[in-house]
Design an enzyme around this catalytic site. Sequence first.
Site, PDB file in Angstrom:
ATOM      1  N   ASP A 188       9.735   5.258 -10.671  1.00  0.00           N
ATOM      2  CA  ASP A 188       9.273   5.773 -11.966  1.00  0.00           C
ATOM      3  C   ASP A 188       9.941   7.093 -12.345  1.00  0.00           C
ATOM      4  OD1 ASP A 188       7.674   3.587 -12.129  1.00  0.00           O
ATOM      5  OD2 ASP A 188       5.772   4.663 -12.223  1.00  0.00           O
ATOM      6  N   LYS A 248      -0.858  -4.270  -3.009  1.00  0.00           N
ATOM      7  CA  LYS A 248      -2.187  -3.842  -2.556  1.00  0.00           C
ATOM      8  C   LYS A 248      -2.392  -2.388  -2.959  1.00  0.00           C
ATOM      9  CE  LYS A 248      -5.324  -3.272   1.342  1.00  0.00           C
ATOM     10  NZ  LYS A 248      -5.749  -1.918   0.932  1.00  0.00           N
ATOM     11  N   SER A 259       0.810  -1.211   0.000  1.00  0.00           N
ATOM     12  CA  SER A 259       0.000   0.000   0.000  1.00  0.00           C
ATOM     13  C   SER A 259       0.852   1.273   0.000  1.00  0.00           C
ATOM     14  CB  SER A 259      -0.960  -0.041   1.197  1.00  0.00           C
ATOM     15  OG  SER A 259      -1.929   0.973   1.095  1.00  0.00           O
TER      16      SER A 259
END
Length: 554
Positions: free
Chosen positions: A310, A324, A299
């Site tokens: 990224d 999740k 999470s």
Amino acid sequence: MHTRPKKRSLLFAVILLLLGAALGMQIDAAVSGDDTFEQLKKLEDAFLVIDRQYVEKVNPKVLAESAIAGMLKALDPHSTFIPAEEVAELQESYRGSFGGIGIWFEPAATEKDTAKVTSTIPDGPSEMVGLMPGDRIVAINDSSAIGMNSQAIQKRLKGLVGTKVKVTVIRPGARRPLDFVITRDQIPLYSIDSAYMVDDRTGYVRIGRFAMTTHQEFVEHMRRLKARGMQRLILDLRDNPGGIKQTAVQVADELLKAGKTIVYTRGRNPAESEVDRSTPGGLFEEEPVIVLVNGNSASGSEIVAGALQDHDRALIVGRRTFGKALVQRPFPLSDGSVLQVTVSRYYTPAGRLIQTPYENGDLEGYFEQKVATRELNLDEVPDSLKYKTAHGRVVVGGGGILPDVVVTADSTHPFLAPVVMAVRERALDVRFIRDWFNRHERALREQWADRQEAFMQTFEVDEALWQEFWRYAAEEGPLHLVSDGAAAPAEGRFARSEAEAHRAVLATLLKARLAQRLYRSEAGYPIFNPIEPDFQQAMQLWKRAEALAAFHIR
């Protein structure tokens, strides 16, 4: 069945009214489309037939809640129904003198599965007795916990502060169940497990979970470490189960320059779709960063790792994360029960869905696939799951965050030697030091309480303590050392020479546990980390982290 039309229509109208009120929707929105109306009507028909025609009298409440549970089962692994009586009990458990055992866990995937401990709260009751992430809860107070849902487990683990609960677990690699008697207590609320200088350049911060205070704690620790000369950072998110999304976003924001997407959500309802972006003035926007993750990182920790990966801002090291990324929102129903429904999904800046795939609420497949894909390499990934970072590196989608450097289990590493694993599986280091410390606490505190730095630098496990540990191991493990040549392959028997060969690692474990007792849980990490494989690997990768950091230097 003979139903009076007016009464039947009135009942149907009441159902629609309750549905609309409970979910905060208008009735026409709840039944938009002929098919939705017809399916809802079918549900009403079935309910009335069973209620009036079944051979035995039925409980309407049980029928209704079973129907809700059946609908949720067809959705995803995290949409849940909380009955009204359990909502009240959960609220009551957070008042007065109720306490817990200090763990985060994921519930059983199927009726035959068990809840898994994903992390223990530092200095909490479970950590102090040796419960570990990855342990599977099979019994509570000698009563089976197999297949038990989250609310039922919480209900049995929580209780009055000072009372005891027996938890039986199966530990990966251990050959028998392990019993832990845990004294319930108020659970510490801080979320930074440890923050210290590894050397004169390297800072280390471990975030155990994302709570309301995490960002404030993170800023305070980062400023302190920068004042001590920190020029590069290891951010440890292993075993971090997540928590409050916004604090995870704030932590990532401190490491990114302004205007970068951190995470975005997409839901069917446009109101549930949003984008979080970084703001000016981060504390650590250009320096090298390495992020440690593992299969229990979930999470919020995946939001941070995904955003930094990224944007080529940090080197991600460890094992594939949990996966999740479903956002739940609570919808109170008319009787006080709560429907916890998934309303959107998280995506990384490059467009990767963090959520591990699942099909039609198939919980067993959901958990199996997450484990099976944890060690993927880029060459094994189809092109459809490959994404590009801000500077053109290939990263992987398909659930969870695949690290840039995957640390696999190396059986030749001293930390993973059979005798060391046997000690750790049985939590003998934790249990022995707890017992030994209780018997020597006064003398230990007189010698070391105000001399933490001296303890870290000079304390050594002497021969007397080493021998006492193995006597304890033989009695409580049982773990026996036998003469060379006499070590049979039986469980719990190791050659004395093997233990001596790994004495440095085992002594380090004992010293780390003693530091946690003398000071706080955070004091154990500077001692423990240097022998831990993931940390050792990370410390060899600074050139790669520095290459990523170079993208962000003006």
